[in-house]
Write an enzyme that holds these catalytic residues in place. Structure first.
Site, mmCIF file in Angstrom:
data_model
loop_
_atom_site.group_PDB
_atom_site.id
_atom_site.type_symbol
_atom_site.label_atom_id
_atom_site.label_comp_id
_atom_site.label_asym_id
_atom_site.label_seq_id
_atom_site.Cartn_x
_atom_site.Cartn_y
_atom_site.Cartn_z
ATOM 1 N N SER A 137 0.831 -1.208 0.000
ATOM 2 C CA SER A 137 0.000 0.000 0.000
ATOM 3 C C SER A 137 0.861 1.251 0.000
ATOM 4 O O SER A 137 1.945 1.274 0.570
ATOM 5 C CB SER A 137 -0.917 0.036 1.220
ATOM 6 O OG SER A 137 -1.631 1.262 1.214
ATOM 7 N N LYS A 191 -4.521 -6.848 3.343
ATOM 8 C CA LYS A 191 -4.454 -5.707 2.417
ATOM 9 C C LYS A 191 -5.857 -5.378 1.892
ATOM 10 O O LYS A 191 -6.231 -4.214 1.739
ATOM 11 C CB LYS A 191 -3.500 -6.018 1.256
ATOM 12 C CG LYS A 191 -3.500 -4.988 0.124
ATOM 13 C CD LYS A 191 -3.084 -3.625 0.623
ATOM 14 C CE LYS A 191 -2.831 -2.553 -0.408
ATOM 15 N NZ LYS A 191 -3.607 -2.435 -1.580
ATOM 16 N N HIS A 194 -7.590 -3.604 4.631
ATOM 17 C CA HIS A 194 -6.973 -2.271 4.679
ATOM 18 C C HIS A 194 -7.671 -1.368 3.654
ATOM 19 O O HIS A 194 -8.056 -0.235 3.945
ATOM 20 C CB HIS A 194 -5.474 -2.389 4.378
ATOM 21 C CG HIS A 194 -4.814 -1.107 3.967
ATOM 22 N ND1 HIS A 194 -4.982 -0.538 2.723
ATOM 23 C CD2 HIS A 194 -3.988 -0.266 4.643
ATOM 24 C CE1 HIS A 194 -4.302 0.589 2.646
ATOM 25 N NE2 HIS A 194 -3.688 0.778 3.805
ATOM 26 N N ASN A 195 -7.844 -1.875 2.444
ATOM 27 C CA ASN A 195 -8.490 -1.070 1.404
ATOM 28 C C ASN A 195 -9.954 -0.801 1.738
ATOM 29 O O ASN A 195 -10.465 0.280 1.457
ATOM 30 C CB ASN A 195 -8.389 -1.771 0.046
ATOM 31 C CG ASN A 195 -7.003 -1.651 -0.548
ATOM 32 O OD1 ASN A 195 -6.027 -1.448 0.179
ATOM 33 N ND2 ASN A 195 -6.887 -1.792 -1.843
ATOM 34 N N GLU A 198 -10.001 1.914 4.058
ATOM 35 C CA GLU A 198 -9.687 3.129 3.284
ATOM 36 C C GLU A 198 -10.959 3.690 2.628
ATOM 37 O O GLU A 198 -11.182 4.902 2.628
ATOM 38 C CB GLU A 198 -8.641 2.736 2.240
ATOM 39 C CG GLU A 198 -8.128 3.835 1.362
ATOM 40 C CD GLU A 198 -7.122 3.264 0.342
ATOM 41 O OE1 GLU A 198 -6.234 2.476 0.727
ATOM 42 O OE2 GLU A 198 -7.254 3.591 -0.851
#
Ligand code: ATR
Length: 488
Positions: A137, A191, A194-195, A198
């Site tokens: 990232s 990940k 995480h996105n 986000e």
């Protein structure tokens, strides 16, 4: 210079396949840390360009074929793939595996679906190759100067790969923003979440903007200053910082604020959607992330929006003046609503990671994640230090919201948060994540939920049975005739 450089000056310590923007920046990052980097791209023009533009800045070994590329790597060979997700990734993995030997390491640095990573790891393990799915990232700039890296895969590969990744990752207070997340798909799973976080983070900033702009009637440049001010406090983060910059930007052609001429239809590449689909399968209510993904989808339903605009009754809306609010107090209440909703999105994201880790036996440590997300990545924020502390204090926290620090913060946030949700409704301004996060919070806190009604309905039409609060066992009510309860 590393030890390996001195051992074998003609071979590369690491290779990068796929030299579009992310791949070439990652290759340049490795080279800038003193590593010799083998580089290969399917079409040679990208390789040639990297060498002609940046060949002087580090040691690169360019290759025209996969075989040449593999031969230019030191053993155990380590190659990072940065090509298009999907079939291209599978094709490149197989080409590399064919040319490589037992114990060599193939790393997929793209945004792969974690189930693909699990499959690829198993396939490579059968062929004696190590496969590491690594979430990376930080966008283009992060790839070049220091991303946050989330590698999964076998632990043994981390032992050789770790120092290389640590050398290129972002660094916060001496701690590199990379660690081994867990086996097989663990890296790409975190990940993905995480996105998802986000998405929610971006949406809550959007909702705050919407309320300040169309509720309080502030100009983009004024809101830029407010965000810059927020960025000096608890909300300090990369996303708040860049939003302030965005809001200062004026369109050269029209002289209008740039934000006013950008089509308000948000795109998405899929990781937010994956996060929500996976949350549904795991039974984890990631409502903040879900609303953020749906908000993007709704924004892009331009035909439907146009048909509805001015054609559906809005009811009696209030103006900001009708609400009789003090401007500065309103701004601060919006800040608190944003903070609370963001906190909920993180709590839900960490719940999903915990559930995914349990489901797949990955042993992911949430503290590690909060640590490596503090720098390099898009959701980097001061707030993540508090999350690290929360898991330091109690590794088994039932919810981040219950950490004593965040619990205390919520005491200051809850009333303004409720107020802002009411104002948004009265002003007719959509705030889906602010609103649904509050509903989630109230649901968590509620002594009784309407689920007892749902259980009764299920038992009524489908004899699905229910449990009682006052005794053990499973029960069914015979809903016809005498209507008596039986234990089943
Ligand atoms: P970005 O979003 O960073 O521009 P991407 O679209 O995810 O990149 O991936 C593009 C890269 O994947 C390119 O390096 C491309 O190679 P070419 O320059 O030869 O097009 C690479 N790529 C795509 N399909 C590939 C395949 N089947 N085999 C090898 N590389 C492939």
């Amino acid at each position: 210079m590393t030890n390996s450089d001195t051992q074998n000056e003609n071979l590369a310590q690491i290779g990068v396949v796929g030299l579009a923007v992310m791949g070439s920046n990652l290759a340049r990052n490795f080279a800038s840390r003193g590593h010799t980097v083998a580089v290969y791209n399917r079409s040679t023009d990208k390789t040639d360009k990297l060498i002609s533009d940046f060949g002087e800045t580090g040691n690169f070994i360019p290759s025209k074929t996969v075989e040449e590329f593999v031969a230019s790597l030191e053993r155990p060979r380590k190659a990072i793939i940065m090509v298009q997700a999907g079939t291209a990734t599978d094709a490149v993995i197989n080409q590399l595996a064919d040319a490589m030997d037992e114990g060599d390491i193939i790393i997929d640095g793209g945004n792969a679906l974690f189930t693909d990573t699990i499959r690829r790891e198993a396939e490579m393990a059968e062929r004696g190759r190590h496969f590491v799915g690594a979430g990376i990232s930080g966008g283009e700039e992060g790839a070049l100067n220091g991303p946050s890296i989330m590698p999964g895969g076998p632990k043994e590969s981390w032992d050789t790969l770790g120092p290389l990744l640590e050398s290129i990752a972002a660094n916060v207070g001496g701690t590199p923003c990379v660690t081994h997340i867990g086996p097989d798909g663990a890296g790409h799973f975190v990940k993905m979440v995480h996105n998802g976080i986000e998405y929610a983070d971006m949406q809550v900033i959007g909702e705050a903007y919407q309320l300040l702009r169309f509720g309080a009637g502030l100009e983009p440049a004024e809101i830029a200053e407010i965000f810059a001010e927020w960025n000096r406090g608890d909300l300090e983060s990369y996303l708040i910082e860049i939003t302030a910059e965005v809001l200062r930007q004026v369109d050269e052609e029209t002289g209008k604020p740039l934000v006013d001429v950008i089509l308000d239809a948000a795109g998405q590449k899929g990781t937010g959607r994956w996060t929500v689909k996976e949350a549904l399968d795991l039974g984890i209510p990631t409502t903040g992330i879900g609303e953020a993904v749906f908000a993007r989808a709704l924004s892009s339903s331009l035909g439907q929006r146009k048909a509805a605009q001015g054609n559906l009754p809005t009811g009696t809306l209030k103006t900001f003046a009708d609400l009789g609010l003090n401007r500065d107090e309103f701004i601060d209440e919006v800040r608190r609503a944003l903070y609370a909703s963001k906190l909920v999105a993180y709590a839900q994201g960490f719940d999903e990671i915990k559930a995914g880790s349990e489901e797949h036996n990955w042993g992911v440590d949430p503290r590690d994640l909060a640590t490596i997300w503090r720098g390099g990545c898009i959701i980097r924020a001061k707030f993540l230090n508090r999350i690290v502390e929360a898991y330091d204090n109690n590794a088994e926290l039932p919810s981040l919201l219950l950490d004593p620090y965040f619990n205390g913060e919520l005491g200051d946030l809850i009333d303004p948060w409720r107020n802002v949700v009411v104002y948004a409704t009265q002003l007719g301004l959509p705030a889906p994540v602010f609103t649904s996060s509050l509903a989630y919070y109230d649901s968590l806190c509620a002594e009784r939920l309407p689920a007892a009604i749902i259980q009764s309905q299920r038992d009524f039409f489908g004899a699905h049975t229910y449990q009682r609060i006052d005794k053990e066992g499973t029960f069914h009510t015979v809903w016809s005739g005498d209507r008596k309860e039986i234990q089943v």
